[in-house]
Scaffold this motif. Sequence first.
Motif, PDB file in Angstrom:
ATOM      1  N   ILE A   1       0.843  -1.195   0.000  1.00  0.00           N
ATOM      2  CA  ILE A   1       0.000   0.000   0.000  1.00  0.00           C
ATOM      3  C   ILE A   1       0.879   1.246   0.000  1.00  0.00           C
ATOM      4  CG2 ILE A   1      -1.791   1.251   1.246  1.00  0.00           C
ATOM      5  CD1 ILE A   1      -2.630  -1.519   2.405  1.00  0.00           C
ATOM      6  N   GLU A   2       0.654   2.101  -1.006  1.00  0.00           N
ATOM      7  CA  GLU A   2       1.399   3.355  -1.121  1.00  0.00           C
ATOM      8  C   GLU A   2       0.606   4.457  -0.431  1.00  0.00           C
ATOM      9  OE1 GLU A   2       1.912   4.001  -5.309  1.00  0.00           O
ATOM     10  OE2 GLU A   2       2.447   1.903  -5.602  1.00  0.00           O
ATOM     11  N   VAL A   3       1.315   5.305   0.325  1.00  0.00           N
ATOM     12  CA  VAL A   3       0.646   6.370   1.066  1.00  0.00           C
ATOM     13  C   VAL A   3       1.276   7.734   0.780  1.00  0.00           C
ATOM     14  CG1 VAL A   3      -0.073   4.818   2.917  1.00  0.00           C
ATOM     15  CG2 VAL A   3       2.073   6.073   3.129  1.00  0.00           C
ATOM     16  N   GLU A   4       0.491   8.760   1.049  1.00  0.00           N
ATOM     17  CA  GLU A   4       0.905  10.156   0.928  1.00  0.00           C
ATOM     18  C   GLU A   4       1.480  10.603   2.272  1.00  0.00           C
ATOM     19  OE1 GLU A   4       1.967  13.139  -0.599  1.00  0.00           O
ATOM     20  OE2 GLU A   4       0.333  12.622  -1.952  1.00  0.00           O
ATOM     21  N   SER A   5       2.061  11.760   2.305  1.00  0.00           N
ATOM     22  CA  SER A   5       2.539  12.341   3.565  1.00  0.00           C
ATOM     23  C   SER A   5       1.363  12.544   4.513  1.00  0.00           C
ATOM     24  CB  SER A   5       3.221  13.679   3.312  1.00  0.00           C
ATOM     25  OG  SER A   5       4.355  13.493   2.513  1.00  0.00           O
ATOM     26  N   PRO A   6       1.589  12.388   5.817  1.00  0.00           N
ATOM     27  CA  PRO A   6       0.495  12.522   6.786  1.00  0.00           C
ATOM     28  C   PRO A   6      -0.088  13.932   6.827  1.00  0.00           C
ATOM     29  CG  PRO A   6       2.423  11.504   7.802  1.00  0.00           C
ATOM     30  CD  PRO A   6       2.843  11.997   6.455  1.00  0.00           C
ATOM     31  N   ILE A   7      -1.372  13.982   7.067  1.00  0.00           N
ATOM     32  CA  ILE A   7      -2.065  15.229   7.379  1.00  0.00           C
ATOM     33  C   ILE A   7      -2.125  15.280   8.899  1.00  0.00           C
ATOM     34  CG2 ILE A   7      -4.236  16.499   7.216  1.00  0.00           C
ATOM     35  CD1 ILE A   7      -4.757  14.808   4.610  1.00  0.00           C
ATOM     36  N   GLU A   8      -1.403  16.213   9.489  1.00  0.00           N
ATOM     37  CA  GLU A   8      -1.324  16.296  10.947  1.00  0.00           C
ATOM     38  C   GLU A   8      -2.508  17.075  11.499  1.00  0.00           C
ATOM     39  OE1 GLU A   8       0.840  14.649  12.648  1.00  0.00           O
ATOM     40  OE2 GLU A   8       2.314  14.148  11.093  1.00  0.00           O
ATOM     41  N   ILE A   9      -3.263  16.444  12.390  1.00  0.00           N
ATOM     42  CA  ILE A   9      -4.365  17.110  13.074  1.00  0.00           C
ATOM     43  C   ILE A   9      -3.851  17.749  14.355  1.00  0.00           C
ATOM     44  CG2 ILE A   9      -6.649  16.795  14.114  1.00  0.00           C
ATOM     45  CD1 ILE A   9      -6.487  16.383  11.012  1.00  0.00           C
ATOM     46  N   GLY A  10      -2.926  17.069  15.017  1.00  0.00           N
ATOM     47  CA  GLY A  10      -2.316  17.602  16.226  1.00  0.00           C
ATOM     48  C   GLY A  10      -2.632  16.759  17.446  1.00  0.00           C
ATOM     49  N   GLU A  11      -2.109  17.223  18.574  1.00  0.00           N
ATOM     50  CA  GLU A  11      -2.307  16.552  19.861  1.00  0.00           C
ATOM     51  C   GLU A  11      -3.751  16.770  20.293  1.00  0.00           C
ATOM     52  OE1 GLU A  11      -2.098  14.343  22.940  1.00  0.00           O
ATOM     53  OE2 GLU A  11      -0.256  14.560  21.774  1.00  0.00           O
ATOM     54  N   THR A  12      -4.490  15.680  20.438  1.00  0.00           N
ATOM     55  CA  THR A  12      -5.920  15.782  20.746  1.00  0.00           C
ATOM     56  C   THR A  12      -6.260  15.374  22.177  1.00  0.00           C
ATOM     57  OG1 THR A  12      -6.337  13.553  19.931  1.00  0.00           O
ATOM     58  CG2 THR A  12      -6.549  15.362  18.338  1.00  0.00           C
ATOM     59  N   GLY A  13      -5.243  15.142  23.015  1.00  0.00           N
ATOM     60  CA  GLY A  13      -5.474  14.768  24.404  1.00  0.00           C
ATOM     61  C   GLY A  13      -5.162  13.311  24.672  1.00  0.00           C
ATOM     62  N   ASP A  14      -5.291  12.455  23.664  1.00  0.00           N
ATOM     63  CA  ASP A  14      -4.990  11.039  23.844  1.00  0.00           C
ATOM     64  C   ASP A  14      -3.856  10.596  22.935  1.00  0.00           C
ATOM     65  OD1 ASP A  14      -5.368   8.569  25.085  1.00  0.00           O
ATOM     66  OD2 ASP A  14      -6.667   7.867  23.473  1.00  0.00           O
ATOM     67  N   GLY A  15      -3.290  11.536  22.216  1.00  0.00           N
ATOM     68  CA  GLY A  15      -2.215  11.238  21.283  1.00  0.00           C
ATOM     69  C   GLY A  15      -2.255  12.194  20.119  1.00  0.00           C
ATOM     70  N   GLN A  16      -1.339  12.013  19.202  1.00  0.00           N
ATOM     71  CA  GLN A  16      -1.269  12.869  18.022  1.00  0.00           C
ATOM     72  C   GLN A  16      -2.085  12.245  16.902  1.00  0.00           C
ATOM     73  OE1 GLN A  16       2.190  14.865  17.294  1.00  0.00           O
ATOM     74  NE2 GLN A  16       1.561  15.574  15.289  1.00  0.00           N
ATOM     75  N   ARG A  17      -3.160  12.919  16.526  1.00  0.00           N
ATOM     76  CA  ARG A  17      -4.041  12.419  15.471  1.00  0.00           C
ATOM     77  C   ARG A  17      -3.468  12.822  14.124  1.00  0.00           C
ATOM     78  NH1 ARG A  17      -7.296   8.502  14.938  1.00  0.00           N
ATOM     79  NH2 ARG A  17      -8.346   9.022  16.889  1.00  0.00           N
ATOM     80  N   ARG A  18      -3.456  11.836  13.204  1.00  0.00           N
ATOM     81  CA  ARG A  18      -2.980  12.107  11.851  1.00  0.00           C
ATOM     82  C   ARG A  18      -3.769  11.255  10.875  1.00  0.00           C
ATOM     83  NH1 ARG A  18       2.965   9.475  11.870  1.00  0.00           N
ATOM     84  NH2 ARG A  18       3.281  11.313  10.641  1.00  0.00           N
ATOM     85  N   ILE A  19      -3.895  11.758   9.663  1.00  0.00           N
ATOM     86  CA  ILE A  19      -4.588  11.043   8.593  1.00  0.00           C
ATOM     87  C   ILE A  19      -3.587  10.847   7.475  1.00  0.00           C
ATOM     88  CG2 ILE A  19      -6.502  11.094   6.945  1.00  0.00           C
ATOM     89  CD1 ILE A  19      -7.878  13.096   8.915  1.00  0.00           C
ATOM     90  N   ILE A  20      -3.446   9.594   7.028  1.00  0.00           N
ATOM     91  CA  ILE A  20      -2.468   9.290   5.991  1.00  0.00           C
ATOM     92  C   ILE A  20      -3.226   8.794   4.761  1.00  0.00           C
ATOM     93  CG2 ILE A  20      -0.448   7.912   5.416  1.00  0.00           C
ATOM     94  CD1 ILE A  20       0.057   7.840   8.511  1.00  0.00           C
ATOM     95  N   PRO A  21      -3.346   9.646   3.726  1.00  0.00           N
ATOM     96  CA  PRO A  21      -4.080   9.240   2.517  1.00  0.00           C
ATOM     97  C   PRO A  21      -3.430   8.041   1.822  1.00  0.00           C
ATOM     98  CG  PRO A  21      -3.744  11.620   2.569  1.00  0.00           C
ATOM     99  CD  PRO A  21      -2.890  11.029   3.661  1.00  0.00           C
ATOM    100  N   ILE A  22      -4.267   7.151   1.319  1.00  0.00           N
ATOM    101  CA  ILE A  22      -3.812   5.978   0.576  1.00  0.00           C
ATOM    102  C   ILE A  22      -3.852   6.306  -0.908  1.00  0.00           C
ATOM    103  CG2 ILE A  22      -4.401   3.591  -0.027  1.00  0.00           C
ATOM    104  CD1 ILE A  22      -5.291   3.269   2.928  1.00  0.00           C
ATOM    105  N   LEU A  23      -2.720   6.104  -1.594  1.00  0.00           N
ATOM    106  CA  LEU A  23      -2.583   6.476  -3.001  1.00  0.00           C
ATOM    107  C   LEU A  23      -2.800   5.322  -3.969  1.00  0.00           C
ATOM    108  CD1 LEU A  23       0.617   8.688  -2.743  1.00  0.00           C
ATOM    109  CD2 LEU A  23      -1.766   9.426  -2.845  1.00  0.00           C
ATOM    110  N   GLY A  24      -2.633   4.093  -3.509  1.00  0.00           N
ATOM    111  CA  GLY A  24      -2.759   2.943  -4.399  1.00  0.00           C
ATOM    112  C   GLY A  24      -1.928   1.801  -3.882  1.00  0.00           C
ATOM    113  N   GLY A  25      -1.651   0.849  -4.776  1.00  0.00           N
ATOM    114  CA  GLY A  25      -0.836  -0.286  -4.404  1.00  0.00           C
ATOM    115  C   GLY A  25      -1.257  -1.538  -5.136  1.00  0.00           C
ATOM    116  N   THR A  26      -0.776  -2.677  -4.648  1.00  0.00           N
ATOM    117  CA  THR A  26      -1.058  -3.952  -5.296  1.00  0.00           C
ATOM    118  C   THR A  26      -1.543  -4.981  -4.286  1.00  0.00           C
ATOM    119  OG1 THR A  26       1.230  -4.685  -5.042  1.00  0.00           O
ATOM    120  CG2 THR A  26       0.659  -3.587  -7.114  1.00  0.00           C
ATOM    121  N   VAL A  27      -2.304  -5.937  -4.792  1.00  0.00           N
ATOM    122  CA  VAL A  27      -2.788  -7.068  -4.015  1.00  0.00           C
ATOM    123  C   VAL A  27      -2.329  -8.313  -4.761  1.00  0.00           C
ATOM    124  CG1 VAL A  27      -4.815  -8.239  -3.070  1.00  0.00           C
ATOM    125  CG2 VAL A  27      -4.841  -5.753  -3.349  1.00  0.00           C
ATOM    126  N   SER A  28      -1.726  -9.256  -4.039  1.00  0.00           N
ATOM    127  CA  SER A  28      -1.284 -10.494  -4.678  1.00  0.00           C
ATOM    128  C   SER A  28      -1.583 -11.671  -3.761  1.00  0.00           C
ATOM    129  CB  SER A  28       0.213 -10.429  -5.003  1.00  0.00           C
ATOM    130  OG  SER A  28       0.970 -10.184  -3.841  1.00  0.00           O
TER     131      SER A  28
END
Length: 162
Positions: free
Chosen positions: A25-52
């Motif tokens: 699975i290929e991913v993009e750079s993380p989108i940082e949401i920041g420290e939300t009280g229980d940890g650092q929230r981040r979203i990492i977009p998925i760009l594509g990849g292969t299944v075998s």
Amino acid sequence: MADDSWQTDDPNLELGLERVMELEIEVESPIEIGETGDGQRRIIPILGGTVSGRVEGTVLDAGADYQLYRERRPTELVAKYAFETTDGDRVYVENEGMRLADLETSKRLRDGKPVDPEDVYFCSVPQFETAASDLQWLTESVFVASGTRQPNGVRLAVYRVA
């Protein structure tokens, strides 16, 4: 010496694992949401990849890994994405898991730097949805996955629990 008298020899209580597929699975750079009280929230977009493996196909450019990064506790991973088989069938995936490493390795992972996979516990439980009749077996079993972080993504080995 450990007391294992609580264990039985009941063959119905044994589990087996069947390796059914690998995903790159290929991913993009993380989108940082920041420290939300229980940890650092981040979203990492998925760009594509292969299944075998038992299923062959392509990971679609849709979805993301929603992470709650923590330095001293396991990082929570919740990935939602889809792949298309070589026959044109689509499969939706929700994959929940955790990644755990010592503090130095954990920071290297967060920063996208290379780490030795031996230093990281990375396991998950993927669930699959599909309309394809010949892929219904994906919806009728429990699956577990072991993962490694790659420079621009992740590699997962998916096992059916038998």
